[in-house]
Design an enzyme around this catalytic site. Structure first.
Site, mmCIF file in Angstrom:
data_model
loop_
_atom_site.group_PDB
_atom_site.id
_atom_site.type_symbol
_atom_site.label_atom_id
_atom_site.label_comp_id
_atom_site.label_asym_id
_atom_site.label_seq_id
_atom_site.Cartn_x
_atom_site.Cartn_y
_atom_site.Cartn_z
ATOM 1 N N ALA A 103 0.837 -1.211 0.000
ATOM 2 C CA ALA A 103 0.000 0.000 0.000
ATOM 3 C C ALA A 103 0.863 1.249 0.000
ATOM 4 C CB ALA A 103 -0.939 -0.006 1.216
ATOM 5 N N LYS B 83 16.885 19.855 -17.310
ATOM 6 C CA LYS B 83 16.862 20.927 -16.325
ATOM 7 C C LYS B 83 17.974 20.685 -15.317
ATOM 8 C CE LYS B 83 14.879 24.532 -14.335
ATOM 9 N NZ LYS B 83 14.790 25.858 -14.992
ATOM 10 N N PHE C 54 11.861 15.003 -2.504
ATOM 11 C CA PHE C 54 12.864 14.922 -3.575
ATOM 12 C C PHE C 54 12.424 15.661 -4.836
ATOM 13 C CE2 PHE C 54 10.323 11.418 -5.237
ATOM 14 C CZ PHE C 54 10.579 11.433 -6.600
ATOM 15 N N CYS D 242 13.561 5.467 -7.295
ATOM 16 C CA CYS D 242 13.717 4.665 -8.511
ATOM 17 C C CYS D 242 15.059 4.832 -9.210
ATOM 18 C CB CYS D 242 12.592 4.990 -9.491
ATOM 19 S SG CYS D 242 10.954 4.542 -8.910
ATOM 20 N N VAL E 69 5.645 -4.429 -3.639
ATOM 21 C CA VAL E 69 6.419 -4.188 -2.422
ATOM 22 C C VAL E 69 7.735 -3.499 -2.757
ATOM 23 C CG1 VAL E 69 5.412 -6.124 -1.162
ATOM 24 C CG2 VAL E 69 7.476 -6.463 -2.531
ATOM 25 N N GLY F 148 16.556 12.439 -7.307
ATOM 26 C CA GLY F 148 16.324 11.719 -6.059
ATOM 27 C C GLY F 148 15.213 10.718 -6.272
ATOM 28 N N ALA G 216 5.644 8.917 -12.042
ATOM 29 C CA ALA G 216 6.533 9.905 -11.439
ATOM 30 C C ALA G 216 5.831 10.506 -10.239
ATOM 31 C CB ALA G 216 6.887 11.001 -12.446
ATOM 32 N N LYS H 4 18.404 3.497 -7.559
ATOM 33 C CA LYS H 4 18.257 2.062 -7.311
ATOM 34 C C LYS H 4 18.286 1.270 -8.613
ATOM 35 C CE LYS H 4 14.088 0.693 -6.349
ATOM 36 N NZ LYS H 4 13.711 -0.246 -7.424
ATOM 37 N N VAL I 9 3.181 3.123 -5.159
ATOM 38 C CA VAL I 9 2.722 2.488 -6.398
ATOM 39 C C VAL I 9 1.376 1.818 -6.188
ATOM 40 C CG1 VAL I 9 3.186 0.672 -8.081
ATOM 41 C CG2 VAL I 9 5.032 2.161 -7.334
#
Length: 641
Positions: A82, A349, A420, A358, A172, A355, A246, A361, A85
């Site tokens: 939860a 930009k 971020f 995603c 998850v 940050g 995003a 990682k 995503v």
């Protein structure tokens, strides 16, 4: 006025012939870890050669035909996780599929409690109004707004929901490993593996299991092996359906998705499962935007997409450093380069780097994949993207010290922006964390931190976890979290902009009202043709007036609700813990100027300020890759990092 299409009660689940999993954030169910190397059995690998229409993956025409002919009926969808995503994706699917019962499960009781209250754990423009419709439902009115039954449920009963689901999506968290083999680059699959084992034990035969989490390439083989281990002889299909959302625009990204990617095995059963999942999205996404591939291509495509977007950010930030040393202007360079249609203008930009959960990682996961495949040159190439991002963050701290005579002792520095990016309260991998940590080492009198969407307890907890609790004012440190922006700037020697919130731009205009329903957020309206997305005006009208009046009440909070208590305790900003209700006007930089210490330094790490306007007010401005008036007068500029 237009009304939302009325919902029909969910019917009992009809198990399908494939299973789908989605995972964003869920408490780890056991301590097991999954292999993150790409090697595995080839028995699950589909034919990777180009396929014709008869033997290959579903093309647009064949997918459309399959949907029109007899797409397997999906009546019950379960999201595991939860988080950022699972929650928004489940809400939008529930909105556009009133006949489907959508359940979101998570072991985190606090998170589920907040999803079932007026204090959802995440902020996304448009999300709250969708929740009001699909979670709470509405009653019939005398007008043209029809009743709608709730069809989105948040619960901690994982086993029951998985057992009843036709499609199970695992959403998850899959962070980077912090210890052990592959630490610092490999993906930590502990939570994902634990959830997969639980799904294998409880899923109905023939259920579709979907990878929604971002996972290493060939994870589908792991899922298939786990299912076979726990349920030998029971047939499941495994799909990959990565998200392309995003933070800050997740609802818009879901409503107007440029593509839905579904990977499956290249078999009749795999195609049937992919068609079933596609039917859920086809209720509002045109079929030409639904792309089907083999399952491993889908997994890898998500990693590559994020890595290439991050690469553009690091590339333009490297050029920003060159601009600072030569007198060029990064905005002018980016405009000229972006005008080339082969390149385009997006993600050019300059600032303090990327940050979020995603980009870093996923790049590191790609690095680890290349290393395990003995491709050191490929790994080195992508690792450089992360290194350039760290360089961009460090440059801002260096410039702060230079502006303040290389010392922060006895001085106050203000950090504006903790999330971020703008329009989200997501703080994962926020550049502000690194900057605050670095500033705290310089022995400042105070580091003031303010964010228009993140709550004070959230920011204090994140800073304490990352930089150590000793940096907080409550423990004798310099960091103070503010709920009032002018209090944060009062008496400051330098103000740093670390998040590109519109509130921080200089200008008299107020931030445009952000409706809880962004582009199409209220969903398909009554009488709207299939696959046609409604306009923002239509969707706003749908939750206004009669429909808004007919919405069922928000579930009441418990007497000891900590979020309600935080609102009552916050005299400076009573609604600070419920940011969905309002947004503030733009910052009055004139007021900030008179409350600051000379020489009134502002360091714009996100390029949101008009430098000439700020200088007319009396500020001294430093901006990434952009020349101030003082720098232009002293051309050539200093060659600094």
């Amino acid at each position: 006025m237009a009304a939302l299409t009325p919902a029909t009660p969910a019917t009992p689940a009809t198990p399908l012939q494939f299973s789908g999993l989605d995972a964003e954030d869920i408490t780890t169910l056991d301590d097991s870890t999954a292999p993150t190397t790409p090697d595995g059995s080839s028995s699950f690998s589909p034919n990777l050669r180009p396929q014709d229409d008869d033997a290959g993956y579903l093309n647009v025409s064949s997918l459309s035909a399959a949907l029109a002919a007899a797409a397997p009926a999906v009546r019950n969808v379960c999201f595991i996780g939860a988080g950022f995503v699972g929650g928004p994706t489940a809400a939008v699917i529930a909105l556009h599929n009133p006949h489907i019962r959508v359940t979101v499960v998570d072991k985190d009781h606090t998170r589920i409690r907040r999803w079932n209250s007026k204090h959802p754990p995440i902020y996304e423009p448009g999300l709250n109004d969708i929740l009001r419709v699909v979670r709470d439902g509405s009653t019939a009115t005398k007008g043209d707004a029809a009743a709608r039954q709730p069809n989105l449920i948040f619960t901690t009963d994982v086993a029951t929901c998985v057992r009843e689901a036709d499609v199970v999506l695992i959403a998850v968290n899959t962070p980077t490993k912090e210890r052990g083999n592959g630490a610092g680059s490999a993906t930590d699959m502990a939570a994902f593996e634990a959830v997969t084992a639980m799904v294998a034990r409880h899923a109905s035969p023939g259920a579709i299991i979907v990878e929604k989490s971002t996972v290493p390439c060939r994870t589908a083989q792991l899922v298939q092996d786990t299912l076979a281990l726990h349920r030998p002889g029971v047939e499941f299909q495994v799909l990959s359906n990565p998200e392309f959302l995003a933070a800050g625009t997740a609802i818009k990204d879901l409503q107007h998705a440029d593509r839905i990617l579904i990977g499956s095995s290249n078999t009749a059963a795999g195609h049937k499962a992919a068609t079933a999942l596609a039917s859920v999205y086809a209720s509002w996404i045109p079929t030409e935007r639904i792309i089907t591939t083999n399952v491993f291509s889908s997994e890898l495509a998500k990693l590559v997409a994020n890595s290439m977007l991050a690469q553009r950010i690091s590339s333009i930030n490297s050029i920003a450093a060159v601009c600072d040393a030569t007198g060029a202007d990064i905005d002018e360079v980016a405009r000229a380069v972006g005008a080339d249609p082969r390149i385009g203008s997006k993600f050019l930009k300059a600032g303090i780097g990327f940050g979020g959960s995603c980009f870093k990682k996923d790049i590191l996961s790609l690095v680890y994949l290349a290393e395990t495949l003995v491709l050191p040159e490929v790994a080195q190439y992508w690792r450089a993207v992360v290194e350039m991002n760290e360089f961009a963050r460090n440059r801002l701290v260096t410039r702060v010290l230079r502006c303040l005579n290389n010392t922060l002792t006895g001085k106050k520095v203000t950090v504006l922006g903790f999330a971020f990016k703008k329009d989200t309260n997501d703080t994962r991998e926020s550049p502000a964390l690194d900057i605050i940590h670095a500033l705290a080492k310089e022995n400042p009198r105070e580091i003031a931190v303010y964010d228009p969407l993140c709550t004070a307890p959230q920011m204090a907890e994140q800073i304490g976890r990352y930089a150590g609790t000793d940096v907080l004012k409550s423990n004798g440190g310099p960091v103070v979290v503010y709920t009032d922006v002018y209090g944060a700037c009062h008496g400051s020697d330098a103000v740093l902009i670390t998040t590109e919130f519109d509130e921080f731009k200089n200008g008299p205009a107020e931030v445009e009202a952000q409706l809880e329903v962004s582009s199409g957020a209220a969903g398909k309206l009554e009488g709207t043709p299939d696959n046609q997305v409604v306009s923002a005006d239509d969707s706003a009208a749908a939750v206004d007036g009669q429909l808004a009046a007919s919405l069922n009440p928000v579930p009441p909070c418990e007497e000891d609700c900590p979020e309600c208590q935080a609102e009552e305790d916050s005299a400076a900003d009573k609604k600070n813990d419920e940011p969905q209700s309002h947004r503030k006007a733009r910052l009055d930089w004139t007021k900030v100027y008179y409350d600051m210490n000379s020489p009134h330094w502002v360091l714009d790490g996100r390029g949101v300020l008009d430098i000439s306007v700020m200088e007319k007010l009396g500020f001294r401005v430093e901006s990434i890759g952009r020349q101030s008036g003082l720098a232009r007068k002293s051309f050539p500029p200093k060659n600094y990092r």
